[in-house]
Design an enzyme around this catalytic site. Structure first.
Site, PDB file in Angstrom:
ATOM      1  N   HIS A 164      77.055  53.919  32.389  1.00 57.15           N
ATOM      2  CA  HIS A 164      75.973  52.939  32.156  1.00 57.15           C
ATOM      3  C   HIS A 164      76.112  52.326  30.751  1.00 57.15           C
ATOM      4  O   HIS A 164      75.220  52.460  29.912  1.00 57.15           O
ATOM      5  CB  HIS A 164      74.597  53.587  32.334  1.00 57.15           C
ATOM      6  CG  HIS A 164      73.521  52.566  32.595  1.00 57.15           C
ATOM      7  ND1 HIS A 164      72.481  52.768  33.456  1.00 57.15           N
ATOM      8  CD2 HIS A 164      73.326  51.311  32.098  1.00 57.15           C
ATOM      9  CE1 HIS A 164      71.689  51.706  33.475  1.00 57.15           C
ATOM     10  NE2 HIS A 164      72.193  50.797  32.650  1.00 57.15           N
ATOM     11  N   ARG A 194      72.288  48.365  39.274  1.00 52.47           N
ATOM     12  CA  ARG A 194      71.612  49.650  39.423  1.00 52.47           C
ATOM     13  C   ARG A 194      72.289  50.446  40.539  1.00 52.47           C
ATOM     14  O   ARG A 194      72.747  49.886  41.542  1.00 52.47           O
ATOM     15  CB  ARG A 194      70.134  49.442  39.782  1.00 52.47           C
ATOM     16  CG  ARG A 194      69.266  48.946  38.607  1.00 52.47           C
ATOM     17  CD  ARG A 194      69.091  49.989  37.517  1.00 52.47           C
ATOM     18  NE  ARG A 194      68.217  49.548  36.446  1.00 52.47           N
ATOM     19  CZ  ARG A 194      68.634  49.004  35.292  1.00 52.47           C
ATOM     20  NH1 ARG A 194      69.926  48.829  35.073  1.00 52.47           N
ATOM     21  NH2 ARG A 194      67.766  48.666  34.359  1.00 52.47           N
TER      22      ARG A 194
END
Ligand code: NAP
Ligand code: GLV
Length: 311
Positions: free
Chosen positions: A274, A226
């Site tokens: 991502h 993250r």
């Protein structure tokens, strides 16, 4: 059995169709906010990715939230009833993708592909001295479903591999470090740091100046967990000062990465959107449908999240 589907940025129809095939007779629909003055249709279970608080507040009879990802940080930010279970995806085709992505990045650094890519436009035939594998140790933060697969894949290329987790791990050929007290020794032993921790209050900002500066000189970072694990400016400073040599970043504090963010144009940073381990629909539907059947059979299901621990 009633299931409501509430996944932001995901086209619902193919998922609904998949669940109808996997769970014949299921009543499944895509959530839409109920207009004021109307009674909402209530489900027993939900399939979710980053739902709004209004969804949780409206769906008062839910027993389980089945997350269509591994990380549950977006769910744990919500105000959830204590009786509601969160169930994460366990691998479902993600760990092999993560192993591909991380091995590619590590090998790209180890074999200095960037230099050959730079040489080609100049038509320069120029060998680089092979780096010493024994001096290219990889440290994986987090040794769960994804981190352990990544560590084992890297070990196949005979890099020295260490993992850091809360509890000790036994992975063939991999050294295990645990807890805050062993973090400094783990970092000092690391040339390439791979982050596969969940985002929790304990791990937020863990990739800060104090920790990254303990890595070996010329270190690399691969962040696939993250964005909020990284203190962005600390990473840039360590790259600019030469203590770190490069970073491959798949996740960011704000996604999509804002156009004016310094990461986009930094010569030592590789940015990907991502995408290191995508949720695969068929595998995910099969896994969640299997877990729903197990719930009704009173059987144990893998992937129940510990809401206090945060993962
Ligand atoms: P997981 O199975 O829950 O594993 C988490 C690991 O982190 C465990 O080994 C755990 O230790 C360790 N850990 C947690 N808190 C810690 C702490 N405070 N100190 C030390 N170790 C700690 O999770 P996973 O399935 O491997 O996924 C990891 C993360 O990857 C997800 O949470 C998500 O954020 C990210 N992810 C990213 C993508 C992408 O496309 N970029 C895709 C999927 C997932 P123990 O084993 O001792 O409990
Ligand atoms: C993706 O980031 C996931 O958590 O599955």
């Amino acid at each position: 059995m009633k299931i409501v589907f509430c996944c932001t940025n995901t086209k619902a129809d193919p998922w609904l169709e998949g669940f109808r095939q996997a769970l014949p007779g299921v009543d499944i629909w895509e959530w839409q906010a109920t207009p004021a003055g109307h009674a909402p249709k209530l489900a027993d279970h939900a399939v979710v990715w980053s739902p709004p608080q209004s969804f949780i507040d409206e769906q008062t009879q839910l027993q389980n939230l089945f997350n269509i990802g591994a990380g549950v940080d977006a769910l744990l930010k919500l105000n959830l009833p204590s009786s509601l279970n969160i169930v994460r995806l366990n691998d479902a085709g993600m760990s092999v993708q993560m192993a591909e992505y991380v091995c590619h990045a590590v090998i790209r650094y180890f074999r200095e592909f960037k230099h050959y890519e730079n040489d080609q436009p100049e038509q320069r035939w120029s060998y680089r001295k092979p780096a010493l594998r024994s001096e290219f140790s990889v440290g994986v933060l987090g040794a769960g479903v994804l981190g352990s697969k990544v560590a084992q894949a890297l070990q196949q290329f005979e890099f020295p591999v260490n993992v850091w987790s809360r509890s000790p791990k036994q992975l063939a050929g991999v050294q295990s470090f645990t807890g805050p007290e062993q973090l400094p020794a783990f970092l000092k032993a690391t040339k390439v740091l791979v982050n596969l921790l969940p985002l929790t209050p304990d791990t937020e900002n863990i990739l800060n100046h104090a920790n990254l500066s303990q890595l070996q000189a010329g270190a690399f970072l691969i962040n696939v967990a993250r964005g909020k694990h990284v203190v962005d400016q600390d990473l840039i400073d360590l790259l600019d000062q030469g203590h770190m040599a490069g970073a491959t970043l798949d996740v960011f504090r704000v996604e999509p990465l804002p156009q004016d963010h310094a990461f986009w144009k930094h010569p030592q940073i590789v940015v990907t959107p991502h995408t290191s381990a995508r949720t695969l629909r068929e595998e995910s539907v099969a896994q969640i449908a299997g877990k729903i059947k197990a719930v009704y059979a009173g059987e144990f299901i893998e992937g129940r999240v510990d809401k206090v621990r945060g993962y």
